[in-house]
Design a protein around this motif. Structure first.
Motif, PDB file in Angstrom:
ATOM      1  N   MET A  24       5.748  80.530 174.387  1.00 38.34           N
ATOM      2  CA  MET A  24       6.132  81.888 174.703  1.00 38.34           C
ATOM      3  C   MET A  24       5.580  82.859 173.659  1.00 38.34           C
ATOM      4  O   MET A  24       5.140  83.944 174.005  1.00 38.34           O
ATOM      5  CB  MET A  24       7.657  81.970 174.759  1.00 38.34           C
ATOM      6  N   GLY A  25       5.600  82.469 172.376  1.00 35.09           N
ATOM      7  CA  GLY A  25       5.082  83.318 171.322  1.00 35.09           C
ATOM      8  C   GLY A  25       3.591  83.539 171.451  1.00 35.09           C
ATOM      9  O   GLY A  25       3.074  84.599 171.109  1.00 35.09           O
ATOM     10  N   PHE A  26       2.890  82.524 171.965  1.00 27.19           N
ATOM     11  CA  PHE A  26       1.445  82.636 172.166  1.00 27.19           C
ATOM     12  C   PHE A  26       1.134  83.731 173.182  1.00 27.19           C
ATOM     13  O   PHE A  26       0.206  84.514 172.999  1.00 27.19           O
ATOM     14  CB  PHE A  26       0.876  81.295 172.634  1.00 27.19           C
ATOM     15  N   PHE A  27       1.919  83.787 174.237  1.00 28.96           N
ATOM     16  CA  PHE A  27       1.715  84.802 175.285  1.00 28.96           C
ATOM     17  C   PHE A  27       1.870  86.204 174.719  1.00 28.96           C
ATOM     18  O   PHE A  27       1.050  87.087 174.982  1.00 28.96           O
ATOM     19  CB  PHE A  27       2.708  84.577 176.441  1.00 28.96           C
TER      20      PHE A  27
ATOM     21  N   LYS B 169      -0.192  91.380 172.717  1.00 28.83           N
ATOM     22  CA  LYS B 169      -0.258  92.340 171.605  1.00 28.83           C
ATOM     23  C   LYS B 169      -1.702  92.558 171.170  1.00 28.83           C
ATOM     24  O   LYS B 169      -2.137  93.702 170.986  1.00 28.83           O
ATOM     25  CB  LYS B 169       0.584  91.833 170.434  1.00 28.83           C
ATOM     26  N   THR B 170      -2.458  91.490 171.046  1.00 29.04           N
ATOM     27  CA  THR B 170      -3.851  91.590 170.641  1.00 29.04           C
ATOM     28  C   THR B 170      -4.663  92.358 171.682  1.00 29.04           C
ATOM     29  O   THR B 170      -5.509  93.187 171.335  1.00 29.04           O
ATOM     30  CB  THR B 170      -4.446  90.189 170.425  1.00 29.04           C
ATOM     31  N   SER B 171      -4.399  92.105 172.952  1.00 27.09           N
ATOM     32  CA  SER B 171      -5.117  92.798 174.025  1.00 27.09           C
ATOM     33  C   SER B 171      -4.811  94.291 174.021  1.00 27.09           C
ATOM     34  O   SER B 171      -5.702  95.119 174.228  1.00 27.09           O
ATOM     35  CB  SER B 171      -4.752  92.197 175.387  1.00 27.09           C
ATOM     36  N   ILE B 172      -3.561  94.644 173.791  1.00 22.90           N
ATOM     37  CA  ILE B 172      -3.180  96.062 173.741  1.00 22.90           C
ATOM     38  C   ILE B 172      -3.857  96.757 172.561  1.00 22.90           C
ATOM     39  O   ILE B 172      -4.396  97.856 172.696  1.00 22.90           O
ATOM     40  CB  ILE B 172      -1.649  96.214 173.679  1.00 22.90           C
ATOM     41  N   ILE B 173      -3.858  96.107 171.405  1.00 23.58           N
ATOM     42  CA  ILE B 173      -4.499  96.694 170.222  1.00 23.58           C
ATOM     43  C   ILE B 173      -6.001  96.843 170.446  1.00 23.58           C
ATOM     44  O   ILE B 173      -6.588  97.880 170.124  1.00 23.58           O
ATOM     45  CB  ILE B 173      -4.198  95.846 168.969  1.00 23.58           C
ATOM     46  N   PHE B 174      -6.626  95.828 171.016  1.00 25.96           N
ATOM     47  CA  PHE B 174      -8.058  95.883 171.298  1.00 25.96           C
ATOM     48  C   PHE B 174      -8.364  97.009 172.289  1.00 25.96           C
ATOM     49  O   PHE B 174      -9.305  97.787 172.091  1.00 25.96           O
ATOM     50  CB  PHE B 174      -8.551  94.541 171.853  1.00 25.96           C
ATOM     51  N   GLY B 175      -7.580  97.101 173.346  1.00 24.37           N
ATOM     52  CA  GLY B 175      -7.777  98.152 174.340  1.00 24.37           C
ATOM     53  C   GLY B 175      -7.614  99.539 173.749  1.00 24.37           C
ATOM     54  O   GLY B 175      -8.383 100.452 174.062  1.00 24.37           O
TER      55      GLY B 175
END
Length: 60
Positions: A1-4, A9-15
């Motif tokens: 669950m933490g991986f998801f 979070k990483t995708s939002i920051i990258f976007g």
């Protein structure tokens, strides 16, 4: 669950970073950045000059 959540979070920051970069590129005139090798050489020269100033100050 933490991986998801980590992926989300990483995708939002990258976007957000991509969006900010596109916005800035469209609305502001920005000078070209030098290649990394030239920047590294400038940083090395700066550090060497500061180190020599410190060493010269200790000798006095």
């Amino acid at each position: 669950m933490g991986f998801f959540f980590s992926i989300v979070k990483t995708s939002i920051i990258f976007g957000a970073g991509v969006y900010t970069g596109v916005y800035v590129a469209q609305n502001y005139q920005i000078e070209k950045v030098e290649d990394p090798k030239a920047l590294f050489e400038k940083a090395q020269a700066f550090v060497k000059s500061k180190l020599s100033e410190v060493q010269d100050g200790k000798k006095d």
